[in-house]
Design an enzyme around this catalytic site. Structure first.
Site, PDB file in Angstrom:
ATOM      1  N   ILE A  97      -5.107 -24.499 -20.971  1.00 50.54           N
ATOM      2  CA  ILE A  97      -5.160 -23.058 -20.713  1.00 50.54           C
ATOM      3  C   ILE A  97      -4.847 -22.270 -21.975  1.00 50.54           C
ATOM      4  O   ILE A  97      -4.130 -22.751 -22.852  1.00 50.54           O
ATOM      5  CB  ILE A  97      -4.193 -22.694 -19.550  1.00 50.54           C
ATOM      6  CG1 ILE A  97      -4.323 -21.217 -19.143  1.00 50.54           C
ATOM      7  CG2 ILE A  97      -2.766 -23.094 -19.853  1.00 50.54           C
ATOM      8  CD1 ILE A  97      -3.602 -20.857 -17.845  1.00 50.54           C
ATOM      9  N   CYS A  98      -5.405 -21.069 -22.055  1.00 53.46           N
ATOM     10  CA  CYS A  98      -5.112 -20.088 -23.099  1.00 53.46           C
ATOM     11  C   CYS A  98      -5.657 -20.548 -24.456  1.00 53.46           C
ATOM     12  O   CYS A  98      -6.860 -20.670 -24.628  1.00 53.46           O
ATOM     13  CB  CYS A  98      -3.617 -19.816 -23.130  1.00 53.46           C
ATOM     14  SG  CYS A  98      -3.109 -18.394 -24.116  1.00 53.46           S
ATOM     15  N   ALA A  99      -4.799 -20.824 -25.410  1.00 50.36           N
ATOM     16  CA  ALA A  99      -5.231 -21.314 -26.725  1.00 50.36           C
ATOM     17  C   ALA A  99      -5.480 -22.818 -26.715  1.00 50.36           C
ATOM     18  O   ALA A  99      -6.194 -23.338 -27.571  1.00 50.36           O
ATOM     19  CB  ALA A  99      -4.182 -20.975 -27.779  1.00 50.36           C
TER      20      ALA A  99
ATOM     21  N   TYR B 252      -8.271 -18.124 -24.161  1.00 52.80           N
ATOM     22  CA  TYR B 252      -7.759 -16.822 -24.555  1.00 52.80           C
ATOM     23  C   TYR B 252      -8.770 -16.166 -25.492  1.00 52.80           C
ATOM     24  O   TYR B 252      -9.306 -16.838 -26.395  1.00 52.80           O
ATOM     25  CB  TYR B 252      -6.402 -16.987 -25.257  1.00 52.80           C
ATOM     26  CG  TYR B 252      -5.659 -15.691 -25.407  1.00 52.80           C
ATOM     27  CD1 TYR B 252      -4.930 -15.179 -24.343  1.00 52.80           C
ATOM     28  CD2 TYR B 252      -5.696 -14.986 -26.595  1.00 52.80           C
ATOM     29  CE1 TYR B 252      -4.241 -13.976 -24.470  1.00 52.80           C
ATOM     30  CE2 TYR B 252      -5.024 -13.786 -26.737  1.00 52.80           C
ATOM     31  CZ  TYR B 252      -4.301 -13.283 -25.663  1.00 52.80           C
ATOM     32  OH  TYR B 252      -3.628 -12.101 -25.786  1.00 52.80           O
TER      33      TYR B 252
ATOM     34  N   GLY C 291      -8.308 -22.652 -18.498  1.00 52.42           N
ATOM     35  CA  GLY C 291      -7.834 -21.353 -18.019  1.00 52.42           C
ATOM     36  C   GLY C 291      -7.806 -20.359 -19.165  1.00 52.42           C
ATOM     37  O   GLY C 291      -7.654 -20.728 -20.327  1.00 52.42           O
TER      38      GLY C 291
END
Length: 181
Positions: free
Chosen positions: A102-104, A123, A149
């Site tokens: 998720i994210c980075a 992200y 994510g």
């Protein structure tokens, strides 16, 4: 049932990591928090410390059902530099076992070439590292064995997607009702 391993490094995003661990445990999954750094106490991007269960060098992951990488910086960059973790991720990919990031953290998968031809999200601004991926911008994407994510705001949906993959829709419905999601 095996274990879900969640990997931590200084600078991890607390909401993504803690929400994932909490929701998966509520969902009946065995979850181990693993540090990739020498110190077993890891500090989040917002200075929240956490004591991890184990260090990556002390694990063989024979019982792993899924590996999960929370985002946050520089946490995700540190995960990407960990040779033991990269080898584990590549082994999971070869065996078509589930991987969540998720994210980075999807950048770790992208730099390993594991997102080529797959729908993925991350992200905003990290799309450049998702080599060959169809970056959708969705809150959560599941394509084959990989769940990605977008960021902190997607943490609950992301964690529930992992639970659904391993425990099924009925367990997710039960969790949503109990947590008022």
């Amino acid at each position: 049932m095996g274990t879900v391993y969640v990997f931590f490094a200084d600078g991890f995003e607390e909401i993504e990591a803690f929400t994932s661990v909490d929701v998966m445990r509520r969902g009946g999954l065995n979850v181990e928090m693993i540090t990739v750094t020498p110190d077993e106490i890891v500090k989040g991007a917002h200075s929240v410390p956490v004591l991890c269960d184990k260090n990556i060098v002390n694990c063989d992951f024979f019982d792993a059902d899924l590996i999960l990488l929370p985002g946050g910086m520089p946490g995700a960059a540190t995960l990407e530099k960990c040779d033991d973790l990269r080898r584990l991720i590549l082994r999971f990919a070869k065996e078509n076992k589930p991987i969540a990031a998720i994210c980075a953290a999807p950048m770790v998968l992208g730099k390993l070439g594991l997102l080529k031809g797959k729908k993925a999200t991350c992200y905003p601004g990290f799309e450049q590292y998702l080599e060959g991926a169809d970056c959708t911008g969705a809150m959560v994407e599941k394509d084959g064995n990989i769940i990605t994510g977008k960021g902190p705001g997607a943490a609950m949906e992301f964690a529930l997607a992992v639970v659904e993959l391993l425990q099924g829709k009925d367990k997710v419905a039960e969790l949503k009702e109990a947590m008022i999601v």
